[in-house]
Design an enzyme around this catalytic site. Structure first.
Site, PDB file in Angstrom:
ATOM      1  N   GLU A 128       0.107  -1.456   5.540  1.00  0.00           N
ATOM      2  CA  GLU A 128       1.194  -1.066   6.452  1.00  0.00           C
ATOM      3  C   GLU A 128       0.990   0.357   6.942  1.00  0.00           C
ATOM      4  OE1 GLU A 128       5.053   0.736   7.634  1.00  0.00           O
ATOM      5  OE2 GLU A 128       3.793   1.306   5.956  1.00  0.00           O
ATOM      6  N   ASP A 159       0.828  -1.219   0.000  1.00  0.00           N
ATOM      7  CA  ASP A 159       0.000   0.000   0.000  1.00  0.00           C
ATOM      8  C   ASP A 159       0.858   1.264   0.000  1.00  0.00           C
ATOM      9  OD1 ASP A 159       0.783  -0.752   2.636  1.00  0.00           O
ATOM     10  OD2 ASP A 159      -0.699   0.584   3.508  1.00  0.00           O
TER      11      ASP A 159
HETATM   12 ZN   LIG Z   1       6.746   2.111   3.951  1.00  0.00          ZN
END
Ligand SMILES: [Zn+2]
Length: 368
Positions: free
Chosen positions: A118, A56
């Site tokens: 993340e 992401d």
């Molecule tokens: Zn990163």
């Protein structure tokens, strides 16, 4: 972006790795909208190395960019695009190194761990490390390719984010004692957080290498009430703590839980039995604790020629891999200076340095 599905990207990566003979698995999240990818080349069994990257990116405001943030362009020896350094550059390098690994008779497995979400609390890596633990898959070393300009990072603080919501009872401002003012209880809660700051200062480990060397607390947002003359029925506080040592996280949350339940709530409920204080955990990212013995540090220092390892202020998925029992370091192309900003880029020479490191890893995996 973190809010979008990553399934198309994961299917592409899975295809590429499967065609090289990797044992590839996708683990979807409960929504079915996102997936982690875990792929292995080489023998079954414990040991081996994990190359980890998150799929992401943070959002981009196109007007602030020189070119389309979501179409990579090369200019002046740099690759521009959202996620170029954070950390799609590393994923691309790992994928480029995979055919070489696949062509070798590997004595140790190499795993590719690509995760979702993340940027919003390491949710994917948390799910993936839990899955690996459940299956008793125990690699030895994890390299997390966040942008460090290929320096070896052996430690970072944790990052734990919370939203605490206060429910009181509204009333006329002229009679404060007849209501429960959520804004006032939130203020007391914030004051307790600030006092905790001093306590964390005192708990700082000797010879700490972080800057600052103690665990921090930040109050990021306070919202409450509707008008001057109305007792505030609702309040919300967004806050975070960044522990330098694992015990500081529970120390903070437990202190605040006890303060809310034993001091604030009884006073609130004496007036209104429905009054409440609830704390939502937005994300808890484990810190990466520098270890005296660290096989990942040794390996990556040899591969990159770095002498010495550092600690950094930003959080990564490395702490989650470490809590699974792996030895972990952060090392990847590009600079964190460019991450999360307009005109994010990764320099081509950084990509070359990363490809060099991964190429030197091949013979090490093959040597018995
Ligand atoms: Zn990163």
């Amino acid at each position: 972006m973190s809010s979008d599905s990553n399934l198309e990207m994961m299917a592409y990566l899975a295809d590429r790795l499967t065609s090289l003979g990797a044992r590839t698995e996708l683990f979807t999240d409960p929504s079915g909208h996102k997936a982690n990818l875990f792929a292995t080349l080489g023998p079954e069994g414990p040991g081996g190395i994990v190359l980890s990257g998150h799929s992401d990116v943070v959002p981009a405001v196109a007007d602030d960019w020189t070119s389309d943030p979501f179409a990579m362009v090369e200019r002046d020896g740099r690759l521009y695009g959202r996620g170029a350094c954070d950390m799609k550059g590393f994923i691309a390098c790992a994928l480029a190194a995979a055919p070489d690994y696949a062509g070798r008779d590997l004595a140790r497995p190499v795993h590719f761990a690509f995760t979702y979400d993340e940027e919003v609390g390491c949710l994917g890596a948390r799910a993936l490390t839990e899955e690996l633990a459940r299956r008793e898959i125990r690699p030895e070393i994890a390299i997390i390719g966040e942008p460090t300009e290929m320096r070896v990072i052996e430690g970072h603080k944790g990052c734990c984010e919370y939203t605490t919501r206060f429910t009181g009872a509204a009333g006329h401002g002229s009679a404060p004692e007849r209501g429960v003012n959520a804004a006032e209880y939130a203020a007391r809660y914030v004051a307790r957080l600030l006092a905790l700051r001093e306590e964390l200062h005192a708990r700082a480990p000797e010879h700490g290498r972080f800057d600052p060397p103690w665990s921090t607390i930040n109050v990021g947002r306070i919202e409450a009430g509707v008008a001057h003359n109305v007792i505030a029925a609702h309040a919300e506080v967004d806050w975070e703590t960044r522990p330098v040592q694992p015990a500081d996280g529970p120390f903070v949350t437990e202190t605040m839980r006890a303060y809310a339940e034993e001091e604030l709530l009884p006073a609130m409920r004496a007036v209104c039995p429905e009054a409440a204080i609830e704390t939502e955990t937005v994300g808890e990212v484990a810190g990466l604790i520098p270890m005296p013995e660290n096989a990942a540090r040794r390996l990556v220092s040899e591969l990159t020629g770095a002498n010495g390892a550092e600690v950094v202020a930003f959080g990564t998925e490395a702490g989650l891999f470490q809590s699974l029992g792996l030895s972990a370091v952060v090392c990847g192309p590009g600079s964190i200076e460019q991450a999360h900003k307009p005109d994010e880029f990764v320099a081509l020479d950084q990509m070359e340095a990363c490809l060099g490191m991964l190429a030197r890893l091949g013979p090490r995996l093959a040597a018995a």
